[in-house]
Design a protein around this motif. Structure first.
Motif, PDB file in Angstrom:
ATOM      1  N   ASN A 199     -38.417  11.749  43.451  1.00  0.00           N
ATOM      2  CA  ASN A 199     -37.438  11.336  42.440  1.00  0.00           C
ATOM      3  C   ASN A 199     -36.093  11.065  43.108  1.00  0.00           C
ATOM      4  N   THR A 240     -38.957   5.275  44.206  1.00  0.00           N
ATOM      5  CA  THR A 240     -38.692   6.499  43.467  1.00  0.00           C
ATOM      6  C   THR A 240     -39.469   6.457  42.159  1.00  0.00           C
ATOM      7  N   ASP A 241     -39.745   7.640  41.650  1.00  0.00           N
ATOM      8  CA  ASP A 241     -40.399   7.793  40.361  1.00  0.00           C
ATOM      9  C   ASP A 241     -40.012   9.165  39.834  1.00  0.00           C
ATOM     10  N   GLN A 242     -39.802   9.260  38.577  1.00  0.00           N
ATOM     11  CA  GLN A 242     -39.497  10.556  37.978  1.00  0.00           C
ATOM     12  C   GLN A 242     -40.776  11.363  37.836  1.00  0.00           C
TER      13      GLN A 242
END
Length: 172
Positions: A69, A55-57
């Motif tokens: 996200n 995940t990554d914002q």
């Protein structure tokens, strides 16, 4: 029927009734924050393998936008769980479906998340089913009501399920 092994479901149901299988099943996941192109990873193992998810914002929320996200995964999990529950119930009722598409959303109040104002962090979640089936709409509506009640994700969202968190401080 419907890509569901009804025989196995009925067998599992009978074993639970007879006390041959436990009444509860614990689903767990474990992950870690990473300092790289994405922010978080978890390895999920399942009956026939494993997968690593990242995940990554998005950049406005402090990430690099290099992976879905966490809320997208929540929405994915919600619609996948609901679809699985719906199709399982459809199959148990002997109803054939030709197609099922599911859309879902989570309306997140960013002012609350970023401490600009007080209020609920998530204001609404929703699911829309698009079903092609020879079954009458009344039958499909009744099955949808059962899915609303029996889907673990829908239940968690619509009921006050106890939440626990703890922190363990480890020395560097």
């Amino acid at each position: 029927m419907n890509n569901v092994n009804l025989e196995k479901i009925l067998e599992t149901r009978e074993k639970i009734v007879k006390g041959e299988l436990p009444d509860y099943r614990l689903f767990e996941a474990e992950g870690e924050w990473i300092f790289g192109e994405t922010q978080f990873r978890a390895n999920l193992t399942f009956e026939n393998g494993s997968i690593t998810l990242f995940t990554d914002q998005p950049t406005p929320s402090g990430g690099k936008g290099n992976a879905p996200n966490p809320v997208q995964y929540c929405v994915f999990a919600m619609i996948a769980c609901y679809a699985t529950t719906f199709v399982t119930i459809v199959t148990m009722k002997g109803v054939k479906i030709d197609s099922l598409k599911v859309k879902g959303y989570s309306k997140v109040n960013m002012k609350s998340v970023l401490e600009i104002e007080e209020g609920p962090v998530v204001e609404e979640v929703g699911i829309t089913l698009e079903v092609i089936s020879p079954a009458p709409m009344e039958v499909l509506e009744e099955i949808k009501k059962l899915a609303d009640q029996k889907c673990p994700a829908a239940y968690t969202i619509s009921h006050a399920v106890p939440f626990r968190s703890e922190i363990k401080a480890l020395q560097p």
